[in-house]
Scaffold this motif. Structure first.
Motif, mmCIF file in Angstrom:
data_model
loop_
_atom_site.group_PDB
_atom_site.id
_atom_site.type_symbol
_atom_site.label_atom_id
_atom_site.label_comp_id
_atom_site.label_asym_id
_atom_site.label_seq_id
_atom_site.Cartn_x
_atom_site.Cartn_y
_atom_site.Cartn_z
ATOM 1 N N PHE A 162 0.828 -1.202 0.000
ATOM 2 C CA PHE A 162 0.000 0.000 0.000
ATOM 3 C C PHE A 162 0.871 1.264 0.000
ATOM 4 C CE2 PHE A 162 -3.629 -2.610 1.615
ATOM 5 C CZ PHE A 162 -4.577 -2.189 0.687
ATOM 6 N N LYS A 163 1.929 1.244 0.796
ATOM 7 C CA LYS A 163 2.780 2.433 0.945
ATOM 8 C C LYS A 163 3.607 2.701 -0.306
ATOM 9 C CE LYS A 163 6.441 4.359 3.895
ATOM 10 N NZ LYS A 163 7.347 4.104 5.044
ATOM 11 N N LYS A 164 4.212 1.651 -0.893
ATOM 12 C CA LYS A 164 5.166 1.856 -1.982
ATOM 13 C C LYS A 164 4.540 1.831 -3.372
ATOM 14 C CE LYS A 164 9.641 0.702 -0.091
ATOM 15 N NZ LYS A 164 10.945 0.126 -0.488
ATOM 16 N N LEU A 165 3.498 1.019 -3.576
ATOM 17 C CA LEU A 165 2.895 0.905 -4.902
ATOM 18 C C LEU A 165 1.611 1.718 -5.041
ATOM 19 C CD1 LEU A 165 3.500 -2.890 -5.611
ATOM 20 C CD2 LEU A 165 4.740 -0.946 -6.550
ATOM 21 N N LYS A 166 0.997 2.065 -3.921
ATOM 22 C CA LYS A 166 -0.209 2.911 -3.902
ATOM 23 C C LYS A 166 -1.267 2.443 -4.922
ATOM 24 C CE LYS A 166 2.297 7.040 -2.398
ATOM 25 N NZ LYS A 166 3.583 6.338 -2.169
ATOM 26 N N PRO A 167 -1.679 1.184 -4.839
ATOM 27 C CA PRO A 167 -2.651 0.670 -5.815
ATOM 28 C C PRO A 167 -4.048 1.266 -5.627
ATOM 29 C CG PRO A 167 -2.311 -0.933 -4.065
ATOM 30 C CD PRO A 167 -1.332 0.174 -3.812
ATOM 31 N N ASP A 168 -4.763 1.401 -6.732
ATOM 32 C CA ASP A 168 -6.181 1.762 -6.649
ATOM 33 C C ASP A 168 -6.988 0.560 -6.171
ATOM 34 O OD1 ASP A 168 -5.529 4.246 -7.647
ATOM 35 O OD2 ASP A 168 -6.144 3.774 -9.706
ATOM 36 N N ILE A 169 -6.544 -0.629 -6.584
ATOM 37 C CA ILE A 169 -7.220 -1.881 -6.241
ATOM 38 C C ILE A 169 -6.171 -2.879 -5.781
ATOM 39 C CG2 ILE A 169 -8.531 -3.835 -7.192
ATOM 40 C CD1 ILE A 169 -9.589 -1.756 -9.308
ATOM 41 N N PHE A 170 -6.419 -3.518 -4.644
ATOM 42 C CA PHE A 170 -5.490 -4.539 -4.127
ATOM 43 C C PHE A 170 -6.337 -5.648 -3.525
ATOM 44 C CE2 PHE A 170 -1.957 -5.498 -0.804
ATOM 45 C CZ PHE A 170 -1.556 -6.587 -1.555
ATOM 46 N N ILE A 171 -6.260 -6.849 -4.132
ATOM 47 C CA ILE A 171 -7.189 -7.925 -3.805
ATOM 48 C C ILE A 171 -6.443 -9.208 -3.457
ATOM 49 C CG2 ILE A 171 -9.049 -9.378 -4.739
ATOM 50 C CD1 ILE A 171 -9.890 -7.067 -6.469
ATOM 51 N N ASN A 172 -6.913 -9.870 -2.409
ATOM 52 C CA ASN A 172 -6.462 -11.224 -2.073
ATOM 53 C C ASN A 172 -7.455 -12.207 -2.674
ATOM 54 O OD1 ASN A 172 -5.544 -13.612 -0.952
ATOM 55 N ND2 ASN A 172 -6.196 -13.133 1.125
ATOM 56 N N HIS A 173 -6.957 -13.128 -3.493
ATOM 57 C CA HIS A 173 -7.787 -14.186 -4.078
ATOM 58 C C HIS A 173 -7.480 -15.483 -3.345
ATOM 59 C CE1 HIS A 173 -8.801 -12.120 -8.003
ATOM 60 N NE2 HIS A 173 -7.852 -11.355 -7.510
ATOM 61 N N TYR A 174 -8.502 -16.145 -2.889
ATOM 62 C CA TYR A 174 -8.311 -17.493 -2.354
ATOM 63 C C TYR A 174 -9.052 -18.443 -3.279
ATOM 64 C CZ TYR A 174 -9.438 -21.648 0.362
ATOM 65 O OH TYR A 174 -9.626 -22.951 0.751
ATOM 66 N N GLY A 175 -8.329 -19.425 -3.813
ATOM 67 C CA GLY A 175 -8.948 -20.373 -4.727
ATOM 68 C C GLY A 175 -8.098 -21.617 -4.872
#
Length: 518
Positions: free
Chosen positions: A290-303
């Motif tokens: 979050f701090k270094k890449l500053k994404p608009d969207i950041f998602i954890n996928h479990y599958g």
């Protein structure tokens, strides 16, 4: 909707958009489709037919993408496996899949040729690897240039992935056009991808994560940039050069690029959409992203390979490590864990209590059983539900947290202890780089909690670790490790999962220093 039709729609929609890049080679959708057609026609000339399994033992390279679509066009089954497998493991997969052809490259030549000695199967080489019946380039010259595309149905198998063999022989997971179409659509929606996204082809194409990136880019006329030889430097170079907009990676790769000494020199302003899967991510790494890449969207996928999406979490800033809510195709439960496979879908545990995660099979993303393994199918599929073998816990807000594998559970003195809860405590020690916890046999306790620790600081001691665990208010005393082993590395799968069984088996080999505490 079959994958071939969707790909051809994409070619017609934006033929001049860039589709595939590797090094100095750049192919538009129109150019790529011509190469695919020649390759598909060549495969048919060799006698490969609809339903045949084609085993690929390749790195993530441009040729593998071309072969994927060529195999789809003739209705055959793309069957990729890890190019690092041993001859015995490759031999097993070739025979289990009854592969009509095996495709290999220089890095896998020796093991493949040893593995298939005495087996009647076509040998196709890439990158001028020796010992083949025909090479990739010749393949494109022997056909008519246009394949005869058979009638393909939604329920035809198009892909077979082999799951990890840590619990015995690998299991083939057949996936249909409907499964793969639904998984790709789910991936697009859950990541909020748009037309002409640009991503890296760095996740292995023998893994479901790699397949999601390949298909989602094709359906959206996006660009897939291949990196056959992974390094953090190569990833950073391509992120900047190709103005990559989205990534779907294992935590290990995010860790590598963020900790690269030249990270700050790169312009990654195009990168807006991030996703991870395949292994747990620490809170510290989540915060760093979050701090270094500053994404608009950041998602954890479990599958899994069997069911692509189980759950997704897009509020990792509020709940780091959370697996979130079921995907939009899905319904899940957490039930009483039983490694012997006797629990039922009705054995639901209360919120806050760990159990086994199960998935309703009425999803178009789900497989219907393992290849040639009725025993494994019977254990995994019960009463219309897929028993994942993963431990999880649903909190009071209905969010899922994945805790590891059911059969990783440590039973010490009659108490159930899951490795992840111990690892979470030790990982926060400032002198710890990595940690993996397993149960080792003990005549008194049955098993003792044992922590394998990679020190960040060489001054780290066992006594220091034990005091840290004793003083933690998050770890009950009976869960505290009775043994600590300082090691140079933790064995992991290609997608970053800790190989606990390998850690146990190679205990003596990995051993650098061991001290017991009471």
């Amino acid at each position: 909707m079959d994958l071939v039709s969707l790909f051809e729609f994409a070619v017609e929609r934006y033929p001049q958009y860039e589709a595939l890049v590797q090094g100095e080679t750049r192919l538009t959708y129109e150019q790529m489709n011509r190469v695919i057609d020649k390759t598909a026609s060549g495969l048919q000339t060799l006698g490969i037919k609809q339903g045949d399994r084609i085993l690929l033992v390749l790195k993530n390279r441009l040729e593998m993408v071309i072969l994927y679509w060529a195999i789809q066009k003739i209705g055959a089954i793309f069957t990729p496996i890890n190019f690092r497998l041993s001859p015995d493991e490759i031999n097993y997969c070739v025979q289990d899949a009854d592969a009509k052809a095996v495709i290999y490259e220089p890095v896998s030549k020796k093991t493949v040729l040893e593995a298939i000695k005495g087996i009647k199967t076509l040998k196709i080489s890439v990158q001028a690897a020796q010992g083949a019946d025909i090479c990739y380039e010749e393949l494109q010259e022997i056909g008519s240039g246009k394949p005869a595309i058979p009638r393909i149905h939604d329920d035809d198998v198009c892909l077979m992935l082999y799951t990890s063999g840590t619990t015995g022989c690998p299991k083939g997971v057949p996936r249909t056009h409907k499964n793969e179409y639904s998984a790709a659509v789910a991936h697009i929606i859950q990541n909020r991808y748009e037309v002409q996204e640009r991503t890296l082809g760095v996740m292995p194409l023998y893994h479901t994560m790699g397949m999601r990136s390949l298909l989602s880019m094709a359906f959206l006329n996006g660009k897939l940039v291949m990196i056959p030889d992974y390094s953090a430097q190569a990833v950073l170079d391509q992120l900047e050069k190709e103005k990559i907009t989205c990534l779907y990676l294992v935590p290990t790769i995010f860790h590598d690029i963020l900790n690269h000494p030249e990270f700050e020199k790169y312009n990654l302003s195009s990168l807006k959409k991030l996703g991870y899967a395949g292994a747990a991510m620490t809170k510290a790494l989540t915060e760093k992203i979050f701090k270094k890449l500053k994404p608009d969207i950041f998602i954890n996928h479990y599958g899994s390979s069997e069911v692509y999406t189980v759950s997704v979490c897009n509020y990792l800033d509020k709940k780091p490590g959370c697996a979130g809510k079921p995907g939009f195709h899905q319904r899940i439960r957490v039930v009483v864990p039983d490694p012997d496979g006797n629990s039922t879908p009705d054995d639901v545990v209360p919120s806050g209590v760990p159990g086994e995660i199960i998935v309703d099979l009425r999803t178009s993303e789900a497989f219907q059983g393992y290849w040639n393994r009725p025993d494994a199918t019977k254990k995994a599929i019960r009463d219309g539900w897929y028993f994942t073998g993963d431990m999880g816990m649903i909190d009071e807000e209905g969010d899922l947290f994945v805790l590891g594998r059911v059969d990783d559970m440590i039973i010490s003195g009659g108490e159930n202890i899951h490795p992840l809860e111990v690892e979470d405590v030790i990982a926060k020690h400032p002198k710890v780089a990595e940690v993996a916890v397993v149960g080792l046999p003990d005549p008194r306790w049955g098993e003792v909690v044992t922590a394998f620790v990679v020190p960040k600081d060489p001054a780290l001691t066992v006594e220091e670790l034990d005091i840290y665990c004793k003083e933690s208010n998050r770890l009950s005393n009976f869960k505290r490790p009775k043994q600590y082993v300082l090691v140079s590395a933790i064995p992991k799968s290609p997608v970053g999962k800790i190989l606990r069984r390998k850690l146990k088996a190679e205990y003596e080999k990995l051993y650098l220093k061991k001290e017991s505490v009471s």
